[in-house]
Every structure is written in C-alpha cells, then in structure tokens.
Scaffold this active site. Structure first.
Site, PDB file in Angstrom:
ATOM      1  CG  PHE A 171      -1.718   1.231   1.376  1.00  0.00           C
ATOM      2  CD1 PHE A 171      -2.681   1.587   0.469  1.00  0.00           C
ATOM      3  CD2 PHE A 171      -1.661   1.969   2.306  1.00  0.00           C
ATOM      4  CE1 PHE A 171      -3.485   2.664   0.399  1.00  0.00           C
ATOM      5  CE2 PHE A 171      -2.561   3.181   2.563  1.00  0.00           C
ATOM      6  CZ  PHE A 171      -3.287   3.650   1.596  1.00  0.00           C
ATOM      7  CD  GLN A 172      -0.723   6.051   1.042  1.00  0.00           C
ATOM      8  OE1 GLN A 172      -0.090   6.280   2.055  1.00  0.00           O
ATOM      9  NE2 GLN A 172      -1.550   6.735   0.554  1.00  0.00           N
TER      10      GLN A 172
END
Ligand SMILES: Cc1cc2nc3c(=O)[nH]c(=O)nc-3n(C[C@H](O)[C@H](O)[C@H](O)COP(=O)(O)OP(=O)(O)OC[C@H]3O[C@@H](n4cnc5c(N)ncnc54)[C@H](O)[C@@H]3O)c2cc1C
Ligand SMILES: Cc1ncc(C[n+]2csc(CCOP(=O)(O)OP(=O)(O)O)c2C)c(N)n1
Ligand SMILES: [Mg+2]
Lengths: 163, 572
Positions: free
Chosen positions: B112-113
C-alpha cells in the site's frame, strides 16, 4: 570513435542504475556495460563501451564523474590498454561440419566446452574484434545462440586504477 | 543517548541547525510526526499539497542560502513532491527531502502506497539514498545535508522505510560532526595559473562583457563580483537566475540577456571579443542559436561544475572553482596592477553600448488607460522601494518582473528558471516569509499560474504569512498566447483563461484581504493600500492589457543580433 571507460564505484545498490540512467536520460550511446565487485568488497569495477564525438565523450566522462557514487574513472582508449571479452557460442555441428568447426575454434584458440550429437558450445576470449571475426567466420546458419559478456579493460603498465 | 529512528531524524535536524520543515503527514511517516509532536525546536509547516512543501523549502533556501527541508509520506506524498524536487534540481538549490517508505520487509511487493521513490527521483536529484538500517540513519542524513549544500548545490532525497523509525527500537545516537566521502570531493579552489591567464586576456580586451548567473547568487559572491566589475569598468549582463548579484541600478549593468534580454545586452554579447562567464551555464534561452553565439569572443568560464564547462559552447579558458574565491583572486591579480586595461578601447566600447541603450528597448505605452503589466511591476518597485523579496510564477509576468523590478540585492528575486514551473510563486513566497517574517514578500503571478497552487492560501492563513500577491491578470496564458500570435498566426489554441474564480471573493473566503484594480489611474493607490496591511495577506487582482507582449524577443534558433523589439517590428 569507440571508447572504453573504466569506472571504480561505491558498491552500493542502485549504483548501476545511476550509470544506466545517466546514459538514457542524456541520450548517450551505450554499447556494453560490465560490472562486478573487486578485491575490495566496498568497490565495484565497471567497464563501459560507448561511442561519440570528442565533445560527447568529454561530457560523458564529466557527467560520470559527477555521480556521487563514482570514485574514479579513466578513459582507457586514451592510453595503452588491454581489452578482453568472453563469448559463449552454441553452434549446430552435425557430421560434416564437426571437423571444420573444431579447426576454426583451434585457430581462434577457443575451447569447446559442451558437446552433443548435433551441437558444440564454444568458449572464446579476446578483444571484441576477435569475437566478431569468429562470428563472421562461422556460417550464419550454424549459429544457435551467442552470449557475450561485453569487454572488460585494464590499462597497460605497472600502474592501476585504485583509491 | 538511546533514540528511536523517528527521534533520531528530529534530533539530526536540530543538530544540523534546521528550524523549519515543510511537510504533510501520512502512514509511512507517522512515527516521525509523533517525534515532531514531542518537541518545539524544529517547527513544522503544514502545507496543503506536497508540491508546495518542496517549493516552500526551495524558496526558503533561495532566500537564506541555508538548505530547505521537506518531509512527506510514501507513494502519492513522494510523487506529489517530484515537481518541486525537479524545480530545485534545475536551478541547483540545496533542499533535503525526507520521504517515508513502506517497511523494509515489504519493499518490492506493491505494498500500500509503495512507489520506487529512489528510482522516480533519480534523474532529478543531486543524489538520493534508501536507508536500509537504523544504524545508517544519522550518517545518511548528515551526508544528505553535506551533498546538498556543497559543490554545485542540489536536492537530495532520503527515503526512509517505516520500520526504521519504529519507536520500539532504540540505538545510541550521536550526530557525525563531519563527513568525508572518498567518492565526492567538490573543488574548493580555482587554479591560480588559469586565473592569471584569464586576467591577462581580460586586460587586453577591447570589447569585454561579464555574463554572470545563478552561481554568483548561490555562492554569495555578489560583493566580490560588484567590486571586480566596478574596478575594471566592464559592462555586465546577468541571466534570469543571476539578477541582483550586481545591482540592477549599477552603472555598468546592461540588463538581462537572452531570449527576453535587452537590446544592449544581447548586442554586446554578439560583438564582444572577451566574454567572462561567471557561474552561468550557457542555457539555450541565453545562447540562442549556439552557432551564432558570441562569434568573435575568447570565452573565459568560471564554474564549480566541470560538466557545465564546454557543455553547450566551447570555452577557451576554463576555471573550475567556487565563484567567490576565484573572483577574489582575480581582484587581487587585477589590483597588483601589473597589466592595465585598455582604457581607450573600453571608452569606444561604452560609446557603442550607449548607442544601443538609446534604443530604449523596454519602452512601453505610458498613456494607456488599460493597466500595462510593465507599469504594474514598476509600481510594485516604487511602493516597496525596490527592497522586497519578489517571487514569481512562469510566463509573461515573470519576464516583466525580471525586466522591470531592477533587483539591487542578491537572493531577492526568486523564480523557477530552469524547469519553468507554474505554481512555484506562492509556495516559494511562504518559504521566504517564514525565513524573514518582517520582510515585504511579493508574488508576481498570472491568473493561470496562481491556480496551480492556490490551495496554499490556507497555509498562509494558518501561519499568518502577510504575503502580497500581485496578479497580472491578462485572461490568457500570456506567454503561450504570445508564441501563438507570433508563430501560429494568432490561432489561440487552448490558451484562453477567462474562466477563473472571482479572486477577491476567493481570497476572502480563505480569510485574507482581496482587492481588484482595472484602471491605470487607480493602480498606485491600490498598490499602496495593499502594502498598508502589514500583517495580512493581500491578493491584488490587477486587470492588465490582455494583448501586451514581452519585448525584446529573440525567436527560438536565432542569434543575439536578431531580435523583435516592438509590436509589428521586423527582426533587427
Ligand atoms: C519563460 C522563461 C523565459 C526565460 N527567458 C530567459 C531569458 O531571456 N534570459 C535568461 O537569462 N534566462 C531565461 N530563462 C531562464 C533559463 O531557462 C535558465 O534558467 C537560466 O538562463 C539559467 O541561468 P544561469 O545560466 O545563471 O544558470 P543556473 O541555473 O543558475 O546555474 C548556475 C551555474 O552556476 C554554477 N555554480 C553553482 N554554484 C557555484 C559556485 N559556488 N561556484 C561556481 N559556480 C557555481 C552551476 O554549476 C551552474 O553552471 C527563462 C526561463 C523561463 C521559464
Ligand atoms: C506546470 C506548467 N505547465 C505548463 C507550462 C507552460 N507554460 C509556460 S508559461 C504558461 C502560461 C502562464 O500563464 P499565466 O500564469 O497567466 O502568465 P502570463 O504569461 O499570462 O503572464 C504556460 C502554460 C509551464 N511552464 N508549467
Ligand atoms: Mg495570464
């Protein structure tokens, strides 16, 4: 003109990417690039073959020097130097061709390192021009696969590229 | 002292003397933000978009000479900052950018990210690091500041995985006092032999010109430059990035050179026999067609970066070294007085220059009822007594500010020259105003540019930054429109910008003072009023002549002697 640039770099991850990136970003030619650690594990030695006018080569060496990870570099083609490249070449070798190929390998002082009923794999070391000459000398149709390391180079004489 | 990674970062910043960090939080930097929460020494300025954090830190650095610092999260935080990082890179500005990264064990798993921040930023930083071990953190930060601020300055990114800042893991901390890197040794002194050789050539010159740039500002060498120029009585022209190093009102100053440079500066470049280039990089906006550049000149070039020398134009006498030291040594050699300048030739040269000057190439219609953008900048100069910090965005307004504000001091003119980043002006002004809370800070902008970072009006309210925004509102992407008028038979493809918010109301809704003026006769009053608000941000929407163009102009690919001087004029 063809130039062989030898580079001593910090052995950091990403160091290779920085060099490759520089060449694509600035539109410089890169013919080949070899890299491996040296006896000092903290350093990598890279040999890079490129070509361009004198102005472009001057910029290439300046831009490489500017990379923070580059410790030292030398344009080997400015002085006496040795150049060696290794090639592994797989050739179709059936009855009638086998003798002929073996003779050619001997002339070029190569080694046959793998043999099957229908093929030879040859190891050949030398300057890039010698490897090219071997490829020229073999009938195109016999070539199954060519793998080259790209040249590595070293200056002639007692001095070395060190810290 | 045992500290966690998050605390180490904050402590490093303190030990580096950092007072301000411009940033925006997110998952990967939460530990660091917690460390920031627990102390008062390092002040965090919360922007509204990460691009603005990078521009603000950059503006701070340009105004103070100290490195600016940015803190953003991984993924979108880092990518949003990239435009700002590239802007700093192109103009050689020292900025240290700390980016959060996903934890080390999941790097490479499309977590994530997660983005490859080191990979994305590599082509637009001086250097970047991924911190892989907590033990390396302090030294890496030290190296980042060292690299950013020495030699030819530039931005340095330090990418820090979240697990490195884990508050549960502590190690002994001490900040390295000095770093030495075997692979990085910027030149600290120019070669005296080369300097003497250069001085000899300068003294024998008949038509010399100084061409100086951003390097003089970056190295705080304005005093040495001014002294040398005034001693020799040579003419001097400066690039967009060099303005203010030699005073704009100084008597040897010919104005800016290049695409929108003055007639006298560009003609002097074309006719010179000895060009002394100082901390300037022969940009294409400056040289025009390189084949026609300074056709008769012997070229001397002082620059700290060897790769700047002979990159675009072949140089005859290279001097690799820091501007300030080299200019001081030059001055010494000159003052020893063994060789005298060619006074007679110099006198004739100045006579020629005065003839060019008498063309008055920056003249514009003084009687217009519509406000002329040039007039607005001159009014700004008058009202601020020429002593404000002026930041700008990109376009015609930027050129008018450069031509008409006549900067007398270095570090007062703050703009994006190399990348030409619209959206730079307002956030850069925030950085300047943070550094100099009492100073007058103005943004000269366009209605298109200002909309690219307009959200920062909220940041200005939160930190009570009394910036003055001077919007030269021509209802167009003026610079684009000008090119379309000249080179595309006035086909104004997508360059209209008549649909804008009501800037007065918009500003008011952000809690600031909004004003509008559209008549020449009201301009002075409005400008004065705007500057009476000492502790409020004022947004002055100046409705200007939509048809005005920037002159002189060298068309792309032309030589210095081929300029458009006024509307409808042929090349001269
Ligand atoms: C719309 C627009 C129009 C433009 N028109 C013009 C124009 O008409 N005229 C113009 O001039 N520009 C113009 N520009 C700007 C142009 O694009 C370049 O940014 C600018 O010309 C570069 O300035 P510079 O040569 O001073 O270099 P900078 O980018 O400021 O580079 C500084 C140089 O100094 C060196 N240096 C740094 N530190 C030191 C040190 N300590 N000692 C020695 N050397 C050092 C660096 O190595 C580098 O070579 C325009 C930009 C835009 C966006
Ligand atoms: C981020 C970005 N996008 C596009 C451009 C190209 N560009 C250069 S000047 C300009 C127009 C600027 O218009 P405005 O801010 O109104 O200024 P004016 O020229 O009208 O004074 C554009 C689009 C740019 N420099 N930066
Ligand atoms: Mg506009």
């Amino acid at each position: 003109m063809r130039h062989i640039i030898s580079i001593l770099m910090e052995n950091e991850s990403g160091a290779l990417a920085r060099v490759a990136n520089l060449f694509t970003a600035r539109g410089y030619n890169i013919e080949s690039l070899t890299v491996a650690p040296t006896e000092d594990r903290s350093l990598s030695r890279m040999t890079l073959v490129t070509s361009g006018s004198d102005e472009i080569i001057e910029q290439i060496t300046k831009q490489l020097n500017k990379l923070i990870d580059v410790v030292k570099l030398v344009d080997l083609t400015e002085g006496g130097h040795l150049e060696r490249e290794m090639m592994l070449i797989k050739l179709r070798a059936e009855r009638t061709q086998r003798e002929e190929i073996k003779r050619l390998v001997d002339i070029f002082r190569g080694k046959i390192i793998d043999v099957t009923d229908t093929s030879y794999t040859v190891e050949l070391t030398g300057a890039a021009s010698k490897l090219n000459a071997f490829i020229e000398a073999v009938n195109d149709e016999l070539i199954v696969e060519v793998v080259r390391t790209g040249p590595s180079g070293i200056g002639r004489g007692p001095k070395g590229l060190g810290l | 002292m045992e500290l966690s990674g998050g605390d180490i970062i904050v402590q490093c910043l303190k030990d580096e003397g950092v007072e301000h960090v411009f940033g925006y939080p997110g998952g990967a930097v939460l530990h660091i933000y917690d460390a920031i929460f627990k102390q008062q020494d390092v002040k965090h300025i919360l922007v509204r978009h990460e691009q603005a954090a990078a521009h603000a830190a950059d503006g701070y650095a340009r105004a103070t000479g100290k490195p600016g610092v940015v803190l953003v999260t991984s993924g979108p935080g880092a990518t949003n900052a990239v435009t700002g990082i590239a802007t700093a890179y192109m103009d050689s500005i020292p900025v240290v950018i700390l980016t959060g990264q996903v934890p080390t064990p999941v790097i490479g798993s499309d977590a994530f990210q997660e983005v490859d921040t080191v990979g994305i930023t590599r082509p637009c930083v001086k250097h970047n690091f991924l911190v892989k071990r907590l033990e390396d953190l302090a030294l890496t930060i030290k190296k980042a500041f060292y690299i950013a601020t020495t030699g030819r300055p530039g931005p340095v990114v330090v990418d820090i995985p979240k697990d490195i800042t884990d508050p549960g893991i502590k190690i002994p901390y001490s900040y390295p006092g000095r770093v030495k890197m075997r692979s990085y040794n910027p030149v600290v002194k120019g070669h005296l032999g080369q300097i003497k050789k250069a001085v000899k050539i300068m003294m024998e010159a008949e038509r010399p010109v100084f061409y100086t740039g951003g390097g003089v500002v970056l190295d705080d060498a304005a005093k040495s430059l001014t002294e040398l120029v005034d001693t020799l009585e040579f003419p001097i022209t400066q690039t967009l990035m060099g303005l203010g190093a030699y005073p704009g009102s100084g008597k040897h100053f010919l104005g800016m050179l290049g695409m929108h440079g003055t007639y006298e500066a560009n003609m002097a470049m074309h006719e010179t026999d000895v060009l002394i280039a100082v901390g300037a990089r022969f940009d294409d906006r400056v040289t025009g067609h390189v084949k026609q550049f300074c056709p008769d000149a012997t070229i001397i070039h002082i620059d700290i970066d060897p790769s700047s020398i002979s990159k675009n134009v072949r140089v005859d006498v290279p001097i690799v070294g820091p501007v300030r030291q080299v200019l001081r040594d030059m001055l010494k050699v000159v003052n020893e007085g063994e060789i005298k300048p060619n006074k007679q030739a110099l006198k004739q040269w100045w006579e020629q220059i005065e003839k060019w000057r008498s063309m008055d190439c920056l003249k514009y219609d003084q009687k217009s009822k519509l406000i002329k953008p040039q007039h607005a900048v001159e009014m700004l100069h008058k009202v601020t007594k020429g002593d404000a910090f002026v930041t700008s965005d990109v376009g015609q307004h930027q050129m008018f500010a450069a031509q008409f504000y006549r900067f007398d001091k270095p570090r007062r003119w703050i703009n994006s020259g190399g990348l030409g980043t619209m959206g730079f002006g307002l956030p850069a002004a925030m950085g300047v105003q943070m550094a100099f809370p009492k100073a007058e800070v103005a943004v000269v902008t366009g209605e298109s540019s200002i909309q690219m970072c307009i959200q920062e009006l909220a940041t200005c309210l939160q930190y009570e930054l009394p910036i003055k925004i001077i919007l030269l509102n021509n209802g167009y992407m003026g610079m684009v429109r000008q090119w379309q008028e000249f080179f595309y038979e006035s086909r104004y493809s997508q360059s209209g910008m008549s649909v804008t918010p009501d800037f007065v109301k918009l500003t008011e809704s952000y809690g600031h003072v909004g004003m509008r003026v559209d008549k020449s006769k009201d301009l002075e009053g409005a400008m004065k009023e705007a500057f009476t608000y000492k502790d409020r941000l004022v947004f002055l929407d100046v409705v200007v002549d939509p048809t005005e163009n920037v002159y002189p102009m060298i068309a792309a690919g032309k030589g210095h002697h081929e300029m458009y001087l006024s509307p409808g004029s042929e090349l001269v």
